[in-house]
Design an enzyme around this catalytic site. Structure first.
Site, PDB file in Angstrom:
ATOM      1  CG  HIS A   1       3.945 -21.514  17.630  1.00  0.00           C
ATOM      2  ND1 HIS A   1       3.372 -21.499  16.390  1.00  0.00           N
ATOM      3  CD2 HIS A   1       4.612 -20.336  17.737  1.00  0.00           C
ATOM      4  CE1 HIS A   1       3.663 -20.355  15.783  1.00  0.00           C
ATOM      5  NE2 HIS A   1       4.413 -19.631  16.581  1.00  0.00           N
TER       6      HIS A   1
ATOM      7  CG  HIS B   1       6.408 -20.728  11.938  1.00  0.00           C
ATOM      8  ND1 HIS B   1       5.950 -19.921  12.937  1.00  0.00           N
ATOM      9  CD2 HIS B   1       7.663 -21.076  12.304  1.00  0.00           C
ATOM     10  CE1 HIS B   1       6.888 -19.785  13.857  1.00  0.00           C
ATOM     11  NE2 HIS B   1       7.937 -20.476  13.509  1.00  0.00           N
TER      12      HIS B   1
ATOM     13  NE  ARG C   1      -2.231   0.767   3.528  1.00  0.00           N
ATOM     14  CZ  ARG C   1      -3.448   0.933   4.042  1.00  0.00           C
ATOM     15  NH1 ARG C   1      -4.045  -0.069   4.606  1.00  0.00           N
ATOM     16  NH2 ARG C   1      -4.039   2.100   4.023  1.00  0.00           N
TER      17      ARG C   1
ATOM     18  CE  LYS D   1       2.134 -16.219  15.895  1.00  0.00           C
ATOM     19  NZ  LYS D   1       2.877 -15.924  16.921  1.00  0.00           N
TER      20      LYS D   1
ATOM     21  CE  LYS E   1       9.447 -24.371  14.172  1.00  0.00           C
ATOM     22  NZ  LYS E   1      10.612 -23.584  13.864  1.00  0.00           N
TER      23      LYS E   1
ATOM     24  CE  LYS F   1       9.325 -13.467  22.067  1.00  0.00           C
ATOM     25  NZ  LYS F   1       9.804 -14.354  20.995  1.00  0.00           N
TER      26      LYS F   1
ATOM     27  CD  GLU G   1      11.173 -17.669  20.901  1.00  0.00           C
ATOM     28  OE1 GLU G   1      11.530 -17.402  19.757  1.00  0.00           O
ATOM     29  OE2 GLU G   1      10.221 -17.127  21.475  1.00  0.00           O
TER      30      GLU G   1
ATOM     31  CG  ASP H   1       4.463 -14.466  20.217  1.00  0.00           C
ATOM     32  OD1 ASP H   1       4.086 -14.257  19.057  1.00  0.00           O
ATOM     33  OD2 ASP H   1       5.657 -14.634  20.537  1.00  0.00           O
TER      34      ASP H   1
HETATM   35  C1  BG6 Z   1       6.587 -16.736  16.238  1.00  0.00           C
HETATM   36  C2  BG6 Z   1       6.504 -15.835  17.427  1.00  0.00           C
HETATM   37  O1  BG6 Z   1       5.311 -17.201  15.880  1.00  0.00           O
HETATM   38  O2  BG6 Z   1       7.428 -17.845  16.538  1.00  0.00           O
HETATM   39  C3  BG6 Z   1       7.887 -15.373  17.860  1.00  0.00           C
HETATM   40  O3  BG6 Z   1       5.707 -14.712  17.097  1.00  0.00           O
HETATM   41  C4  BG6 Z   1       8.796 -16.561  18.073  1.00  0.00           C
HETATM   42  O4  BG6 Z   1       7.810 -14.591  19.031  1.00  0.00           O
HETATM   43  C5  BG6 Z   1       8.764 -17.490  16.860  1.00  0.00           C
HETATM   44  O5  BG6 Z   1      10.108 -16.065  18.275  1.00  0.00           O
HETATM   45  C6  BG6 Z   1       9.527 -18.762  17.128  1.00  0.00           C
HETATM   46  O6  BG6 Z   1       9.595 -19.508  15.945  1.00  0.00           O
HETATM   47  P1  BG6 Z   1      10.884 -20.361  15.591  1.00  0.00           P
HETATM   48  O7  BG6 Z   1      10.524 -21.059  14.315  1.00  0.00           O
HETATM   49  O8  BG6 Z   1      12.023 -19.407  15.455  1.00  0.00           O
HETATM   50  O9  BG6 Z   1      11.089 -21.291  16.732  1.00  0.00           O
END
Ligand code: BG6
Length: 472
Positions: A245, A183, A48, A153, A187, A341, A221, A240
């Protein structure tokens, strides 16, 4: 039956944004390199901001793909020149959607395409609704071939908003046209959960409350909030990571055997798991937020000091939950979900702890404490799994020791494809197995919305630790 791909136009809304640059465009080029992009498929980048043309978008996309993959220079430049096109538009303007339709038809005529269209919404969540509505009212939800819609998402931020978003999407598209990306499902190691559980007889007879003590699903993470405070401040770790996930991992771990390896059968079994989880009690939730600390020897700031974060923010960056799946298979087995995190290491795994043998015949001997068998399915990094066994230490003494049997993906297969590669290839093939159904999103939000509505104490933890001290 295996699915097959036909050439299409992939129209990406938000094509010059972060998600498209880091994930979508590099994945499409990977698919091309793997020989899996149907011949003739082209990409129409939409944004946009406007102010670009086909030529400058090709340069923009080329640089993004090069920065985020190992694409070769000339080959990549040639591919961009032949396959990438651009359309700047105001997504709130009906006449711009009319112009988009004309452009799609023009490209389809010029490239002799059958009218298959994939609309990828790589836009911020607030733009999902208006874009879907505009696609529907402008008639772009239909074409002479197939039409598919991809959204990422978060699918809403609570039960009410996800119901609204699903209702809107389903007003304009059939459920079999809607591909909701989580996502993690792309994997390889997550997909392997299905092969592991339903391609082997070894574990099925012990995969239940009789033999399993507990299941832990951990996604730790090292990264902090990075430059996503605007989004994360409102989301927090529960929205999140857990709602999508970790809950998907739980569903795949706990589901019953589907009647076939087919999207509907698999998604049906996953929904059943989500619906059988008991309401989450307040004392089964632990939330935390990172303070300053060290990650791999480097000092990092506290969450509240991160750019864009309120200095008195109460957003959780760590969550641990204890869930009860109230089914015949799982009653009484606790499922712990844990994510955060700025934790000590980056590791995602499912840890299944089996029950100890009921009686020990080794009791009279020293060093013969029985330990349970543990199965660790390591999703990332060092993808693979390991199983612990009790073995006898050689020698005259009866003495037991825990040893591990390993399987490593890297040793067996080398490198693994990126999740987006797998997911985008599946969208093109019309295979919804790895995508989240509307029912799954609703069942999941139904479970977590009451938790989100409660006030929780936020426990501080040092960056570089394993989370708040109380976490088991
Ligand atoms: C995302 C989250 O969906 O997944 C992030 O918004 C997170 O906060 C990420 O860091 C982790 O994905 P991956 O594939 O790096 O483990």
């Amino acid at each position: 039956m295996p699915h097959k791909s036909e050439p299409a136009i992939i129209a990406i809304f938000g094509a010059t944004g972060d998600l498209a640059h880091r994930m979508v465009l590099p994945a499409l080029y990977e698919i091309e390199q793997a020989g899996e992009l149907p011949k003739g498929t082209i990409i129409l980048g939409i944004d946009r901001i406007g102010g670009m043309n086909d030529e400058s978008f090709r340069t923009n996309a080329h640089d993004a793909i090069q920065a985020h993959s190992d694409g070769g220079d000339t080959k990549l430049a040639n591919w961009c020149a032949k396959h990438l096109f651009y359309q700047g538009m105001d997504t709130s303007s009906a006449s711009d959607f009319e112009a988009l339709r004309k452009r799609l038809e023009e490209l389809e005529r010029a490239q002799k395409l059958p009218g298959n269209r994939l609309f990828y919404l790589a836009v911020p969540p607030v733009a999902f609704g208006p874009t879907i509505e505009a696609l529907g009212t402008s008639g772009l939800n239909k074409s002479t071939g197939w039409t598919r819609l991809v959204i990422e998402k978060p699918f809403g931020h609570d039960l009410a908003s996800s119901m609204e978003l699903n209702a809107l999407a389903q007003k304009h598209f059939r459920e079999d046209q809607i591909y909701r990306i989580d996502h993690f499902l792309g994997k390889e190691t997550v997909q392997n959960l299905l092969a592991f559980r339903f391609g082997n007889t070894l574990f099925e007879s012990v995969w239940n409350r009789d033999k399993i003590e507990k299941v832990e699903i951990v996604v730790a993470e090292q990264l902090g909030v990075e430059d996503r405070a605007g989004y994360y401040e409102k989301a927090g770790a529960l929205r999140d990571m857990v709602q999508n996930h970790l809950t998907q991992l739980l569903a795949l771990t706990a589901m019953e055997v589907p009647s076939a390896f087919h999207a509907d059968d698999i998604r049906y079994e996953k929904v059943k798991v989500l619906r059988s989880i008991a309401p989450i009690k307040e004392h089964d939730v632990l939330m935390g937020q990172y303070m300053r600390g060290e990650i791999d020897g480097e000092g990092v700031v506290a969450y509240q000091q991160e750019r864009g974060v309120a200095p008195d923010s109460k957003t959780e960056t760590f969550v641990e939950l204890k869930l009860s799946v109230e089914s015949w298979r799982w009653h009484g087995v606790p499922f712990y979900l844990r994510t955060g995190k700025r934790l000590k290491e980056r590791v995602s795994e499912i840890i299944v702890t089996f029950k100890c043998p009921p009686v020990s015949i080794f009791k009279p001997y020293k060093e013969c404490e029985l330990a349970p068998n543990v199965l660790i399915i390591q999703l990332q990094p060092n993808e693979g799994f390991r199983v612990s066994l009790q073995v006898k230490k050689p020698g005259a003494q009866i003495s037991l020791q825990t040893e591990w049997m390993h399987f490593s993906y890297a040793d067996a297969f080398g490198s693994l494809p990126d999740a987006y590669h797998t997911l985008l290839r599946d969208v093109l093939q019309g295979d919804q197995t790895l995508f989240v159904s509307a029912d799954e999103t609703l069942a999941s939000w139904r479970l977590y919305t009451p938790v989100l509505e409660r006030q929780h104490r936020i426990h501080p933890y040092a960056a570089g630790s394993w989370g708040p001290g109380a976490s088991s």
